[in-house]
Design an enzyme around this catalytic site. Structure first.
Site, mmCIF file in Angstrom:
data_model
loop_
_atom_site.group_PDB
_atom_site.id
_atom_site.type_symbol
_atom_site.label_atom_id
_atom_site.label_comp_id
_atom_site.label_asym_id
_atom_site.label_seq_id
_atom_site.Cartn_x
_atom_site.Cartn_y
_atom_site.Cartn_z
ATOM 1 N N SER A 225 -9.696 1.409 2.688
ATOM 2 C CA SER A 225 -8.842 2.271 1.890
ATOM 3 C C SER A 225 -7.771 1.516 1.112
ATOM 4 O O SER A 225 -7.223 2.044 0.167
ATOM 5 C CB SER A 225 -8.178 3.308 2.796
ATOM 6 O OG SER A 225 -7.348 2.672 3.755
ATOM 7 N N LYS B 296 0.851 -1.196 0.000
ATOM 8 C CA LYS B 296 0.000 0.000 0.000
ATOM 9 C C LYS B 296 0.884 1.243 0.000
ATOM 10 O O LYS B 296 1.960 1.253 0.624
ATOM 11 C CB LYS B 296 -0.893 -0.025 1.252
ATOM 12 C CG LYS B 296 -1.935 1.067 1.327
ATOM 13 C CD LYS B 296 -2.844 0.856 2.535
ATOM 14 C CE LYS B 296 -3.922 1.905 2.679
ATOM 15 N NZ LYS B 296 -4.832 1.616 3.811
ATOM 16 N N SER C 253 -9.850 -1.160 6.792
ATOM 17 C CA SER C 253 -9.285 -0.942 5.459
ATOM 18 C C SER C 253 -8.545 -2.113 4.836
ATOM 19 O O SER C 253 -8.172 -2.036 3.675
ATOM 20 C CB SER C 253 -8.361 0.265 5.468
ATOM 21 O OG SER C 253 -9.133 1.427 5.406
HETATM 22 N N1 GLN Z 1 -13.243 3.250 6.175
HETATM 23 C C1 GLN Z 1 -12.644 3.657 7.396
HETATM 24 C C2 GLN Z 1 -12.403 5.140 7.379
HETATM 25 O O1 GLN Z 1 -12.722 5.746 6.430
HETATM 26 C C3 GLN Z 1 -11.416 2.868 7.681
HETATM 27 C C4 GLN Z 1 -10.153 3.411 7.164
HETATM 28 C C5 GLN Z 1 -8.946 2.564 7.453
HETATM 29 O O2 GLN Z 1 -9.056 1.489 8.042
HETATM 30 N N2 GLN Z 1 -7.786 3.089 7.098
HETATM 31 O O3 GLN Z 1 -11.900 5.700 8.294
#
Ligand code: GLN
Length: 431
Positions: free
Chosen positions: A115, A40, A139
Site C-alpha cells: 500500500s 506515507k 506494504s
Molecule cells: N497487501 C496487503 C493487504 O492488502 C498488505 C497491506 C499492508 O501491509 N498495509 O492487506
C-alpha cells in the site's frame, strides 16, 4: 529538487498527495541532515493533513507528531510531503486510494505496488532521498520490489506506532525506503527505540550468535503455483550471487509457512474492523447527517469508506462473530503461533531466510483490481514476517525487461543487523 520541480515531475507519477512548504529539520548536524524524506499519508505530522488515502479523513489535520516524525526532525531530515497509499493501507497496488493511483516510475502504465506505493515511487523517481511507509502484510517490501528500491519492515516492537493510523495493530510496523541498504539503515537507526507512547515497543538485546553466512531457502514454498517464470529465474540468480559471496545455502522445509496468507487474511480484517470502528463521523473527519444517530454512522461510513475497506470490515466482523469466532479467528491465532515457532526455530540453524519479495513484477493498472483474491495472492511472500514479528528487507535484484524485481531476506526477531550485512554484500555496498 525544489517544491515546484517535484510537483512538475509528479504530474506523471502521482506519488505525492501533497508537497509541503519549508524545512522541518531541527538541526544541520544530525545523522539525516540535508536528506529529504517523504512520509506515507497514514503517519501524523502535526499541523499537516493526513487522510490515510480515505475520503473519511479528507481535510483532517494531524493534532500531534507521530514519534517517528519527532525523531526525523531531531535527526535533521527535511520532510517534503505526504505520499499516496491504498485506503487505510489496505491493498497491494495503491489503486484503493480515494485520490487516484500512483504509477510505477519504470513504466507509467503499471502499478507501483502498495500500500505504500507513493513512498516507493517517490524514492525510485528521485523526488525524495528517503521515505517512510507502513507494513502490515508487505506494504513496504512489495512496492520497494516493484519500484526497484530497498524497503525494510523492522521487527515488531522496534519502531513506535504512536501516530500511525492503525490498520491491524499486531502486524503494523513503520519502516524506511531508500536507494541503498545504508540509507535504510540510517533511517532505521533514527526511528527505532522504546517509546512510552507505544507499550509494544521494546529493546532487543543483541545476542552473541555469530553471523555465520548461512541462508535457508524454503524451496517448495518458493516454487508455489502462481510464481512467474521471470521471478523464479531471478531468484535462482540471486542464490548464485550469495554463493559467490561465500554464503552457504541450505534447502529448508517449513511445512506451515504456506498457511501464512489465510492466517493473515483472517486476523488482519478482524483487527482492522475493530480499529476502524472509531470512524463514526463524530470524532474525526467526515460527518453525514442521517435520520438519527445510528443512521449518521451508516451514512458517514457508507460514503466515507471505499469498497475494499468495507469488504474488510465485513470480513473482520464475520470472523469475530459468535459462532464463527472459534472456527476462524481462534484457529488463525493458533496457526499463527505454529508458523512463528517454525520460523524462529529455523533461525537456530541459519541466519536468514531468502525468498522472492513478490510472485510477479508490476502489473498493468486495472489488471487485478476486479479480483480481490488475485490481489491478496500478491502478498504470499511477505505476510510471514508480520505474522511472526520478524524483520525483513526487500533488495533490488534485477529486472524483467524494464520492470524491477526484488528478493527478500527475513531474520530472527531483533536481527536487523543480519539483514543489513547480507543486504550490503548483495548490493556491493561498502560497509
Ligand atoms: N497487501 C496487503 C493487504 O492488502 C498488505 C497491506 C499492508 O501491509 N498495509 O492487506
Amino acid at each position: 529538487m525544489t517544491k515546484e520541480e517535484i510537483i512538475t515531475k509528479d504530474k506523471d507519477i502521482h506519488a505525492f498527495l501533497e508537497v509541503f512548504d519549508g524545512s522541518t529539520a531541527l538541526t544541520t548536524s544530525g545523522p539525516l541532515s540535508g536528506k529529504t524524506i517523504a512520509i506515507k499519508d497514514n503517519i501524523l505530522f502535526e499541523g499537516h493533513k493526513v487522510s490515510a488515502g480515505s475520503k473519511i479523513l479528507e481535510n483532517f489535520t494531524a493534532p500531534y507528531d507521530a514519534t517517528v516524525i519527532k525523531k526525523l526532525k531531531e535527526a535533521g531530515a527535511v520532510i517534503i510531503g505526504r505520499t499516496n497509499c491504498d485506503e487505510f493501507a489496505m491493498g497491494s497496488s495503491t489503486e484503493n486510494s480515494a485520490y487516484g493511483v500512483t504509477k510505477n516510475p519504470h513504466d507509467l502504465e503499471r502499478v507501483a505496488g502498495g500500500s505504500s506505493g507513493g513512498s516507493a515511487a517517490a524514492v525510485a523517481s528521485g523526488m525524495a532521498d528517503l521515505a517512510l511507509g507502513s507494513d502490515t502484510g508487505g506494504s513496504i517490501r512489495q512496492p520497494a520490489a516493484l519500484c526497484g528500491v530497498v524497503g525494510l519492515k523492522p521487527t515488531y516492537g522496534r519502531v513506535s506506532r504512536y501516530g500511525l493510523i492503525a490498520m491491524a495493530s499486531s502486524f503494523d510496523q513503520i519502516g524506511p525506503f531508500g536507494k541503498s541498504v545504508s540509507d535504510v539503515e540510517a533511517v532505521y537507526n533514527v526511528i527505532k527505540g522504546e517509546d512510552p507512547m507505544d507499550s509494544t515497543t521494546q529493546e532487543f538485546p543483541i545476542s552473541n550468535f555469530q553471523f555465520s553466512k548461512k541462508i535457508g531457502i524454503p524451496k517448495n514454498f518458493v516454487e508455489s503455483e502462481g510464481v512467474s517464470e521471470e521471478v523464479k529465474k531471478n531468484f535462482a540468480e540471486a542464490i548464485e550471487k550469495f554463493k559467490s559471496l561465500g554464503y552457504e545455502i541450505k534447502e529448508i522445509d517449513l511445512p506451515n509457512i504456506q498457511y501464512s496468507l489465510p492466517v493473515y487474511y483472517i486476523i488482519m480484517p478482524a483487527e482492522a474492523s475493530s480499529n476502524l470502528a472509531r470512524f463514526d463521523g463524530v470524532k474525526y473527519g467526515l460527518h453525514k447527517d442521517g435520520e438519527n444517530i445510528i443512521d449518521d454512522y451508516f451514512q458517514t461510513r457508507g460514503e466515507g469508506f471505499g469498497l475494499e475497506v468495507r469488504r474488510r470490515i465485513i470480513l473482520g466482523t464475520y470472523v469475530l462473530s459468535s459462532g464463527y469466532y472459534d472456527e476462524y479467528y481462534g484457529k488463525a491465532v493458533e496457526a499463527r503461533r505454529l508458523i512463528t515457532r517454525e520460523l524462529r526455530n529455523l533461525f537456530t540453524e541459519v541466519d536468514l531466510m531468502l525468498t522472492p519479495t513478490t510472485p510477479s513484477p508490476a502489473w498493468k493498472i486495472g489488471e487485478k483490481s476486479k479480483n480481490p483474491l488475485e490481489m491478496y495472492l500478491e502478498d504470499i511472500f511477505t505476510v510471514h514476517a508480520n505474522i511472526s514479528g520478524c524483520p525483513a528487507i526487500s533488495l533490488p535484484s534485477g529486472f524483467a525487461g524494464k520492470l524491477p524485481l526484488g528478493i527478500e531476506l527475513t531474520a530472527d526477531l531483533g536481527r536487523e543487523d543480519n539483514l543489513f550485512t547480507a543486504g550490503k554484500e548483495f548490493l556491493n555496498e561498502p560497509y
